[in-house]
Design an enzyme around this catalytic site. Structure first.
Site, short mmCIF file in Angstrom:
data_model
loop_
_atom_site.label_atom_id
_atom_site.label_comp_id
_atom_site.label_asym_id
_atom_site.label_seq_id
_atom_site.Cartn_x
_atom_site.Cartn_y
_atom_site.Cartn_z
N GLU A 37 1.05 10.12 -51.47
CA GLU A 37 0.72 10.31 -50.42
C GLU A 37 1.77 10.81 -49.39
O GLU A 37 2.37 9.10 -49.47
CB GLU A 37 -0.07 10.70 -49.57
N SER A 48 -0.86 13.16 -46.99
CA SER A 48 -2.56 12.57 -46.24
C SER A 48 -2.85 14.53 -46.03
O SER A 48 -2.46 15.46 -45.59
CB SER A 48 -1.77 11.89 -45.08
N CYS A 79 -12.64 5.31 -46.48
CA CYS A 79 -11.87 4.66 -46.65
C CYS A 79 -11.23 6.55 -47.12
O CYS A 79 -12.50 6.50 -48.66
CB CYS A 79 -10.41 4.39 -46.50
N CYS A 114 -10.32 8.05 -39.52
CA CYS A 114 -9.20 8.55 -39.52
C CYS A 114 -10.42 9.75 -38.70
O CYS A 114 -10.70 10.64 -39.28
CB CYS A 114 -8.02 9.07 -39.84
#
Length: 557
Positions: free
Chosen positions: A445, A471, A121, A193
């Site tokens: 963020e 982000s 992450c 992501c």
């Protein structure tokens, strides 16, 4: 070959130490070998890190087969996606420092000889690289890999779509059942992501800067190739130990210029600026905000990646991954090819040794001669509102100028409430302050607020200015990292509702349109807000952290 582990292993006085190792199943022949720390940020907090324990086993097998003895340990990691939009995000950037500190502590305490670091992450990638830079022991970084996109209504979707769908739901353009059906399929597996958000950006930078094996950034998380990458990484560590190749040999000033070039060529996350500065500081390279702008101007944006573009990391992997971009930049003299990497070879030799079979018709990586943008996407802005700098990602931004009236909020929650209640209208400049490294603390963020604006159809019709962060999935006229921050009396602390703010991306300016007389009058009346935390890890962080323009690193002196 000088091995730190001999401080722990050798001599009669170390019999108790050897006894502890033997309690864990090691034998004398294991202790005679170099001892390699295999760190991961495995946990059940996030899909990005869920599978890292399995990858660590592959890396350990590689370490063993290289002739070394692996010792596995873990660090914390925060899920930015789950921490987003509430108090939890204050812990995100703090976790980067804790990850770096914890890896350092484990390595120093046990006197391991080298490090293989696995992370997934957003903050765990730079945190691991910072620890490697700080320790300056033979080290290789390996990424946990990207998640695959979900499929919704026949189209690829990512977590970005879910955040933006919240704004669409609030405007009535999406039903609750549609939102839930999207939520159910957007994240189909383990992995980070899918778009060129912060994790994939930092993985690409890890490869570009030379700290990861060539081609290791793009294979997806739950693939056999990802397992092989981890094995190969473990296997490669002995060469670094034997030849005493250290992070300081690899992460030179030229290597950091390569990292900046990569971040711009791929349309990467604005967080890359913060993290590259922090890693450079740890290894002793004097990198400045101006270096980012200098390299950006000469680097074309060529990768058509989300959030500004169309594709995800798995698509880039299908055509050759990060080496395709490295090759294109090298061929045009836009990349330093003679810097050392963890293979022991230069970037140029690594690329020359790879087989390339790039698809003739593909829209993912453009030719240098026909880029998406002729200059890179991570624009550094200065001006009366940001004397020490701010960052805007211009990928997907069609306008060069924006002038609007400020609507000022002293916390992200207040801004989100105003957006949800449709109080933000076309022409507004949303100012969110006291969210900087000290003021937040933790420089949150703000994907929830930016995605809500995009979902409401205001992405290009409003602007946002904050001393916090965005982000990697953020898009639109969103300016972050404004320095100095509000908590230390930066100009952003002096903005009032209805003040005019002017943004010019061509000139690199973000200005508060009031007179110097008025600005000085406000300065005399300004007082900082009370700290949000008086004790604990976040309070410690607030007391030690530097400006975003310095990478928001923590410095004790």
């Amino acid at each position: 070959m000088i091995l730190a582990s001999r401080n722990v292993i050798e001599g009669p006085s170390r019999a108790p130490h050897r006894a502890m190792f033997k309690a864990m199943g090691l034998k004398d022949e294991d202790l005679e070998k170099p001892i390699v720390g295999v760190s991961s940020t495995c946990n059940e907090a996030t899909p990005c890190n869920l599978h890292l324990g399995k990858l660590a086993q592959s890396a350990k097998e590689g370490v063993k087969d290289s002739g070394c003895t692996p010792r596995e340990f873990t660090s914390i990691a925060v899920s930015d996606g789950i921490a987003m939009g509430h108090e939890g995000m204050k812990a995100s950037l703090v976790s980067r420092e804790v990850i770096a500190d914890s890896i350092e502590i484990m390595m120093r305490a046990h006197q391991y000889d080298a490090l293989v670091g696995i992370s997934g992450c957003d903050k765990s990638l730079p945190g691991t690289l910072m620890a490697m830079a700080r320790l300056n022991l033979p080290s290789i970084f390996v990424y946990g890999g990207t998640i695959l996109p979900g499929i919704w209504n026949g189209k690829d979707v990512t977590i970005q779509d879910v955040y933006e769908a919240v704004g669409s739901y609030e405007t009535g353009s999406m039903s609750l059942s549609q939102l839930i059906s999207l939520e159910n399929v957007a994240c189909p597996s383990a992995g980070s992501c899918a778009g060129m958000y912060t994790a994939n950006t930092m993985a690409s930078i890890g490869e570009a800067i030379g700290m990861s094996l060539p081609g290791s950034a793009s294979p997806f998380a739950e693939s056999e190739r990802r397992q092989q990458v981890c094995y190969d990484t473990g296997k490669a560590i002995y060469n670094l130990i034997e030849n005493n190749i250290l992070p300081s040999d690899i992460m030179t000033f030229e290597a950091f210029e390569n990292a900046i070039a990569m971040a711009n060529a791929i349309g990467g996350s604005t967080n890359a600026v913060l993290h590259i500065l922090a890693i450079a500081r740890e290894v002793g390279v004097k990198l400045k905000m101006n270096d980012f702008e200098r390299v950006r101007r000469r680097t074309p944006h060529i990768a058509n990646m989300r959030p500004g573009g169309l594709y995800v990391m798995a698509d880039l992997d299908k055509i050759g991954g990060i080496p395709i971009i490295l090759k294109k930049l090298l061929e045009k003299g836009l990349f330093h090819g003679n810097v050392t990497t963890v293979t022991g070879n230069t970037v140029r030799k690594n690329i020359e040794s790879l087989p390339f079979a790039e698809a003739e018709s593909q829209d993912i990586v453009k030719p240098i001669e026909n880029p998406i943008h002729t200059q890179g996407v991570l624009r550094i802005l200065y001006g009366s509102l940001a004397p020490e700098g701010a960052v805007l990602k211009i990928a997907g931004v069609t306008n060069n100028k924006f002038i609007g009236k400020a609507k000022v909020f002293d916390a992200e929650e207040d801004a989100f409430k105003a957006i949800s209640n449709r109080r933000i209208v076309q022409g507004d400049v949303v100012v969110i302050r006291y969210e900087g490294p000290k003021g937040g603390p933790g420089m949150r963020e703000m994907l929830a607020v930016t995605a809500a604006l995009v979902g409401q159809g205001l992405g290009e019709k409003v602007a946002m200015v904050t001393d916090g962060r965005f982000s990697g999935a953020t898009r639109g006229f969103m300016i972050g990292h404004v320095s100095p921050e509000a908590m230390v009396g930066g100009p952003i602390s002096l903005v009032k509702d209805h003040d005019q703010i002017a943004i010019d991306t061509l000139k690199g300016k973000v200005d508060l349109m009031i007179s110097k007389t008025e600005l000085n009058k406000r300065k005399k009346k300004w007082k900082p807000i009370k700290p949000h935390y008086r004790r604990g890890a976040i309070a410690k962080y607030s007391s030690l952290v530097r400006s975003a323009s310095d990478g928001a690193v923590t410095v004790a002196l």
